[in-house]
Design a protein around this motif. Structure first.
Motif, PDB file in Angstrom:
ATOM      1  N   ARG A 129       0.825  -1.209   0.000  1.00  0.00           N
ATOM      2  CA  ARG A 129       0.000   0.000   0.000  1.00  0.00           C
ATOM      3  C   ARG A 129       0.861   1.261   0.000  1.00  0.00           C
ATOM      4  O   ARG A 129       0.567   2.229  -0.711  1.00  0.00           O
ATOM      5  CB  ARG A 129      -0.928  -0.010   1.225  1.00  0.00           C
ATOM      6  CG  ARG A 129      -1.795   1.216   1.354  1.00  0.00           C
ATOM      7  CD  ARG A 129      -2.794   1.105   2.476  1.00  0.00           C
ATOM      8  NE  ARG A 129      -2.175   0.818   3.761  1.00  0.00           N
ATOM      9  CZ  ARG A 129      -2.817   0.827   4.927  1.00  0.00           C
ATOM     10  NH1 ARG A 129      -4.112   1.079   4.948  1.00  0.00           N
ATOM     11  NH2 ARG A 129      -2.193   0.567   6.048  1.00  0.00           N
ATOM     12  N   GLN A 130       1.922   1.278   0.770  1.00  0.00           N
ATOM     13  CA  GLN A 130       2.810   2.431   0.809  1.00  0.00           C
ATOM     14  C   GLN A 130       3.475   2.658  -0.548  1.00  0.00           C
ATOM     15  O   GLN A 130       3.601   3.794  -1.011  1.00  0.00           O
ATOM     16  CB  GLN A 130       3.851   2.230   1.911  1.00  0.00           C
ATOM     17  CG  GLN A 130       3.258   2.287   3.313  1.00  0.00           C
ATOM     18  CD  GLN A 130       4.211   1.791   4.394  1.00  0.00           C
ATOM     19  OE1 GLN A 130       5.229   1.169   4.095  1.00  0.00           O
ATOM     20  NE2 GLN A 130       3.882   2.060   5.642  1.00  0.00           N
ATOM     21  N   GLN A 131       3.888   1.563  -1.205  1.00  0.00           N
ATOM     22  CA  GLN A 131       4.513   1.678  -2.514  1.00  0.00           C
ATOM     23  C   GLN A 131       3.507   2.147  -3.567  1.00  0.00           C
ATOM     24  O   GLN A 131       3.842   2.937  -4.464  1.00  0.00           O
ATOM     25  CB  GLN A 131       5.118   0.340  -2.936  1.00  0.00           C
ATOM     26  CG  GLN A 131       5.775   0.319  -4.302  1.00  0.00           C
ATOM     27  CD  GLN A 131       6.995   1.227  -4.410  1.00  0.00           C
ATOM     28  OE1 GLN A 131       7.490   1.726  -3.399  1.00  0.00           O
ATOM     29  NE2 GLN A 131       7.483   1.438  -5.626  1.00  0.00           N
ATOM     30  N   ALA A 132       2.264   1.672  -3.476  1.00  0.00           N
ATOM     31  CA  ALA A 132       1.231   2.105  -4.420  1.00  0.00           C
ATOM     32  C   ALA A 132       0.998   3.605  -4.314  1.00  0.00           C
ATOM     33  O   ALA A 132       0.854   4.303  -5.329  1.00  0.00           O
ATOM     34  CB  ALA A 132      -0.066   1.344  -4.156  1.00  0.00           C
ATOM     35  N   ALA A 133       0.957   4.121  -3.104  1.00  0.00           N
ATOM     36  CA  ALA A 133       0.769   5.559  -2.910  1.00  0.00           C
ATOM     37  C   ALA A 133       1.926   6.343  -3.517  1.00  0.00           C
ATOM     38  O   ALA A 133       1.726   7.406  -4.129  1.00  0.00           O
ATOM     39  CB  ALA A 133       0.627   5.874  -1.425  1.00  0.00           C
ATOM     40  N   GLU A 134       3.144   5.821  -3.390  1.00  0.00           N
ATOM     41  CA  GLU A 134       4.304   6.503  -3.953  1.00  0.00           C
ATOM     42  C   GLU A 134       4.271   6.470  -5.479  1.00  0.00           C
ATOM     43  O   GLU A 134       4.573   7.485  -6.144  1.00  0.00           O
ATOM     44  CB  GLU A 134       5.592   5.849  -3.440  1.00  0.00           C
ATOM     45  CG  GLU A 134       6.882   6.407  -4.039  1.00  0.00           C
ATOM     46  CD  GLU A 134       7.089   7.890  -3.762  1.00  0.00           C
ATOM     47  OE1 GLU A 134       7.851   8.526  -4.528  1.00  0.00           O
ATOM     48  OE2 GLU A 134       6.473   8.423  -2.812  1.00  0.00           O
ATOM     49  N   LEU A 135       3.909   5.349  -6.078  1.00  0.00           N
ATOM     50  CA  LEU A 135       3.805   5.257  -7.531  1.00  0.00           C
ATOM     51  C   LEU A 135       2.738   6.206  -8.070  1.00  0.00           C
ATOM     52  O   LEU A 135       2.908   6.819  -9.127  1.00  0.00           O
ATOM     53  CB  LEU A 135       3.495   3.818  -7.953  1.00  0.00           C
ATOM     54  CG  LEU A 135       4.620   2.801  -7.805  1.00  0.00           C
ATOM     55  CD1 LEU A 135       4.139   1.414  -8.245  1.00  0.00           C
ATOM     56  CD2 LEU A 135       5.840   3.215  -8.611  1.00  0.00           C
ATOM     57  N   ALA A 136       1.638   6.332  -7.339  1.00  0.00           N
ATOM     58  CA  ALA A 136       0.580   7.261  -7.755  1.00  0.00           C
ATOM     59  C   ALA A 136       1.088   8.698  -7.727  1.00  0.00           C
ATOM     60  O   ALA A 136       0.813   9.488  -8.632  1.00  0.00           O
ATOM     61  CB  ALA A 136      -0.636   7.098  -6.855  1.00  0.00           C
ATOM     62  N   ARG A 137       1.855   9.019  -6.703  1.00  0.00           N
ATOM     63  CA  ARG A 137       2.410  10.383  -6.603  1.00  0.00           C
ATOM     64  C   ARG A 137       3.351  10.670  -7.769  1.00  0.00           C
ATOM     65  O   ARG A 137       3.319  11.752  -8.361  1.00  0.00           O
ATOM     66  CB  ARG A 137       3.158  10.534  -5.279  1.00  0.00           C
ATOM     67  CG  ARG A 137       3.647  11.951  -4.996  1.00  0.00           C
ATOM     68  CD  ARG A 137       4.563  11.995  -3.789  1.00  0.00           C
ATOM     69  NE  ARG A 137       5.799  11.266  -4.033  1.00  0.00           N
ATOM     70  CZ  ARG A 137       6.828  11.746  -4.751  1.00  0.00           C
ATOM     71  NH1 ARG A 137       6.759  12.956  -5.281  1.00  0.00           N
ATOM     72  NH2 ARG A 137       7.913  11.029  -4.911  1.00  0.00           N
TER      73      ARG A 137
END
Length: 323
Positions: A129-137
């Motif tokens: 989940r943390q990595q997904a948020a970073e990729l979205a950013r």
């Protein structure tokens, strides 16, 4: 939170794609528990789980706000991702879903079948989940959280169906992953003015929500080591905990052995398949058998998306798990 009018509007929208799921009183299951047991069969949705309701509503509302949406990114252990993938395919929006390494092969396949790009990252859901948020950013794509008012309102439509179709219930058992299911259940109960206890259920190996509920603050755990991947949460959401703290009677813990026995019971008594999280509510009801004697209760069978290999192993051990 939503009102009853907004909930019925969501039910109308979702009903175009997901017919109401049944709630059955199974005689053998009632005999096993010594009380009248109703099962809410969210395993009967087109996605095999309740999450599809939230995904459909979330994407519909999102496109109303952002019609030129370039794409979506989210994280999941499976059912949340499947729901988004089904909604994204209907609307033509690209979707990337991050899952932990070693995630359910069959859930991954279901997401890919709906044209989602599945990316394995990290050891557990919270890392993904943390990595997904970073990729979205980095990409400018929309990050879909695991918990959001539209997700809650969407999945709450199953609670509306249950409460309006079943006779008055003394209590309902519901599994907790990130909390959308139990939050929706609590809200609908309150909107309808019903006198019904709601009992959340977590894995004893992933009990962050139970600890947080008991201590009145967010408590994160180091691990969430359970085969019931739909409940493998280490980091509770503050907004969900607030709703649960006000509206749930308690949170019960069940271990993997109890969940496995509940999967067998559902197979033997109803001939329905349940994934780990899907059987957890029944496991807790069995654990509280003495409390429920003579009552009318319900359990939420939240999903059936369990890998064939895992299910085969559980059913093969049925003698060991039989009562």
């Amino acid at each position: 939170m939503f009102d009853l009018t907004a909930l019925r509007q969501a039910a109308e929208l979702i009903g175009r794609h997901v017919p109401p799921t049944p709630q059955y009183n199974w005689p053998l299951l009632s005999q096993r528990l010594g009380c009248e047991v109703w099962v809410k069969h969210e395993n009967h949705t087109p996605a095999g789980a309740f999450k599809v309701r939230g995904g459909l509503l979330y994407v519909h509302e999102l496109l109303g706000r952002e019609p030129r949406l370039p794409g979506m990114i989210s994280a999941t252990r499976g059912n949340h991702g499947i729901s988004l993938a089904m909604a994204a395919r209907q609307t033509g929006v690209p979707l990337k879903v991050l899952v932990p390494q070693g995630n359910s092969a069959e859930k991954n396949a279901a997401m890919r079948a709906c044209d989602a790009e599945v990316i394995e990252h990290g050891e557990d859901f919270d890392t993904a989940r943390q990595q997904a948020a970073e990729l979205a950013r980095q990409s400018g794509w929309h990050f879909v959280p695991a918990l959001h008012p539209d997700l809650i309102r969407g999945v709450a439509t199953y609670a509306l169906e249950l409460f309006e179709a079943a006779p008055p219930l003394r209590r309902v058992y519901v599994p907790i992953g990130m909390g959308s299911g139990i939050c929706g259940l609590i809200r609908v109960r309150d909107l309808l003015g019903l006198d019904c206890e709601i009992v959340g259920v977590v894995s004893s190996a992933a009990d962050a929500y139970a600890q947080s509920f008991e201590q009145g603050r967010i408590v994160c755990t180091e691990t969430a080591d359970t085969f019931a991947d739909g409940m493998a949460c280490r980091m509770p959401a503050a907004e969900a905990l607030e709703i649960i703290a006000k509206g749930a009677a308690r949170i019960a813990r069940v271990d993997d052995g109890e969940i496995r026995r509940a999967i067998v019971a559902l197979h033997e008594d109803t001939h329905n398949t349940a994934e780990g999280a899907g059987a957890a509510a029944l496991a807790a009801a069995i654990q509280e058998r003495a409390l429920n004697t003579g009552e009318r209760i319900a359990v939420v069978l939240s999903g059936a998306n369990i890998d064939r290999r895992v299910l085969t192993e559980i059913l093969a051990d049925h003698v060991r798990y039989s009562d």
